[in-house]
Design an enzyme around this catalytic site. Structure first.
Site, PDB file in Angstrom:
ATOM      1  N   GLU A  48      -4.699   3.760   5.049  1.00 56.36           N
ATOM      2  CA  GLU A  48      -3.806   4.162   3.964  1.00 56.36           C
ATOM      3  C   GLU A  48      -4.587   4.730   2.779  1.00 56.36           C
ATOM      4  O   GLU A  48      -4.165   5.696   2.160  1.00 56.36           O
ATOM      5  CB  GLU A  48      -2.923   2.995   3.525  1.00 56.36           C
ATOM      6  CG  GLU A  48      -1.967   2.487   4.596  1.00 56.36           C
ATOM      7  CD  GLU A  48      -0.962   3.542   5.055  1.00 56.36           C
ATOM      8  OE1 GLU A  48      -0.822   4.578   4.383  1.00 56.36           O
ATOM      9  OE2 GLU A  48      -0.334   3.341   6.104  1.00 56.36           O
ATOM     10  N   TYR A 131       3.217   2.789  -3.005  1.00 54.90           N
ATOM     11  CA  TYR A 131       3.293   3.204  -1.603  1.00 54.90           C
ATOM     12  C   TYR A 131       2.375   2.372  -0.717  1.00 54.90           C
ATOM     13  O   TYR A 131       2.804   1.822   0.314  1.00 54.90           O
ATOM     14  CB  TYR A 131       2.953   4.699  -1.429  1.00 54.90           C
ATOM     15  CG  TYR A 131       2.650   4.959   0.019  1.00 54.90           C
ATOM     16  CD1 TYR A 131       3.679   4.988   0.952  1.00 54.90           C
ATOM     17  CD2 TYR A 131       1.333   5.028   0.482  1.00 54.90           C
ATOM     18  CE1 TYR A 131       3.419   5.121   2.311  1.00 54.90           C
ATOM     19  CE2 TYR A 131       1.061   5.161   1.821  1.00 54.90           C
ATOM     20  CZ  TYR A 131       2.101   5.208   2.730  1.00 54.90           C
ATOM     21  OH  TYR A 131       1.828   5.312   4.062  1.00 54.90           O
ATOM     22  N   ASP A 149       6.981   7.368   0.600  1.00 54.38           N
ATOM     23  CA  ASP A 149       5.920   8.345   0.368  1.00 54.38           C
ATOM     24  C   ASP A 149       6.583   9.715   0.196  1.00 54.38           C
ATOM     25  O   ASP A 149       7.804   9.832   0.181  1.00 54.38           O
ATOM     26  CB  ASP A 149       4.913   8.338   1.519  1.00 54.38           C
ATOM     27  CG  ASP A 149       5.479   9.009   2.746  1.00 54.38           C
ATOM     28  OD1 ASP A 149       6.718   9.042   2.888  1.00 54.38           O
ATOM     29  OD2 ASP A 149       4.705   9.511   3.576  1.00 54.38           O
TER      30      ASP A 149
END
Length: 312
Positions: A48, A131, A149
């Site tokens: 991520e 996020y 997102d």
DNA sequence: TAGGCGTGGAG
DNA sequence: TCTCCAAGCCT
């Protein structure tokens, strides 16, 4: 099957055809390595970080080596910042690499090397915003939290609101939007992954492939005749000639040199404008992405000073 | 909240 | 060539 309808019946008015979406995802899902079953929460978190504003194709060759080399927060924390910045290579936004290292340090030190599973706790960690915190809670810990997102925002804007593009980001409103769509607990993480995937490969920003979209029969935007958008929200962010490019050049020199470099070495990386070069260097020093040694030379932070002139 | 922060591929 | 944009975060 009612178990993939929104949990709240009133929310079923939100027009996302769950069956269509899941069916499509079952056949269209990309085989991304960080989605494999044996990937740990830390390794998902690493992916991520890397994917923040960086396309999948660029992360693909970096992530496997990275997590093999540093499989845990403590292993990452034990590495030097210089090694981490070099491994980050040209993924871009090197401050992310620094924050990932800091994040690893905090988790190793304060959380017994276990990635927290609470959104609010996650969001306190360096480099983790709304996020990323939700992505980890959902994809690593299977929680039914909304994950928003840029892809999700775009799909919801079109399919639900009939708008060609999402409006200005508003964390609160965006989360509420997706919360209203979320299926019940078991299905939520897969729903989020499917929505993101749809935005990434079908409902794209530039040329959406509506013919292959599982939501094409219910999409509000489509039903409204696919009115065109009004262009980019944020004015074109140029790169050539900006401080960011200069920072990139300077950092590139430091990544490529195992030993500290002189100011003259850095001058070569951006000879045209000394004022701008100095400004970029100062900002890198301020960000902690570069450090200056006692002898005046420059290096990545924590780098071995294995040089003949280094006093020791 | 608007703007800074890398890099490179696609159209 | 040039513009847009890519799983955002931080101040």
């Amino acid at each position: 099957m009612s178990d993939i309808l929104p949990a709240n019946p009133a929310q079923r008015a939100a027009r996302i055809e769950f069956h269509q979406l899941f069916n499509w995802f079952a056949s269209a899902e990309r085989d991304l390595p960080w989605r494999a079953g044996d990937v740990t929460p830390w390794q998902i978190l690493v992916s991520e970080f890397m994917l923040q504003q960086t396309p999948v194709a660029r992360v693909l060759p970096i992530w496997p080596d990275w997590v093999a080399r540093w499989p845990t927060p403590s292993a990452t924390a034990a590495a030097s910042q210089a090694d981490v910045l070099r491994a980050w290579g040209k993924l871009g936004y090197p401050r992310r690499a620094k924050r990932l290292h800091e994040c690893a340090t905090v988790i190793a030190r304060d959380f017994a090397d276990v990635v927290p599973d609470d959104v609010d706790v996650l969001q306190q960690l360096p480099g983790i915003g709304s996020y990323t915190a939700r992505a980890v809670a959902s994809f690593a810990y299977r929680q039914a939290v909304p994950v928003v997102d840029t892809n999700v925002r775009r799909v919801v804007a079109r399919a639900v609101h009939g708008q060609p593009d999402p409006g200005a980001p508003s964390t609160k409103r965006d989360l509420a939007d997706v919360e209203a769509l979320l299926p019940n607990a078991d299905q939520a993480p897969r729903f989020s992954a499917a929505l993101m995937e749809l935005g990434a490969i079908v409902c794209t920003a530039r040329s959406p492939r509506c013919d292959g979209c599982p939501l094409r029969h219910s999409c509000s935007w489509r039903l409204a005749g696919s009115p065109p958008g009004t262009g980019p929200k944020r004015p074109a962010q140029r790169y050539a000639g900006t401080d960011r490019q200069v920072r990139g050049r300077l950092l590139d020199v430091l990544r490529d040199n195992a030993v500290a470099v002189t100011r003259a070495d850095l001058d070569l990386a951006w000879p045209a404008d000394a004022v701008q070069r100095e400004r970029a260097l100062t900002s890198l020093l301020g960000d902690g992405l570069v450090e200056q040694l006692a002898d005046g030379r420059f290096a990545l932070p924590g780098q071995d000073r294995n040089d003949s002139t280094a006093s020791r």
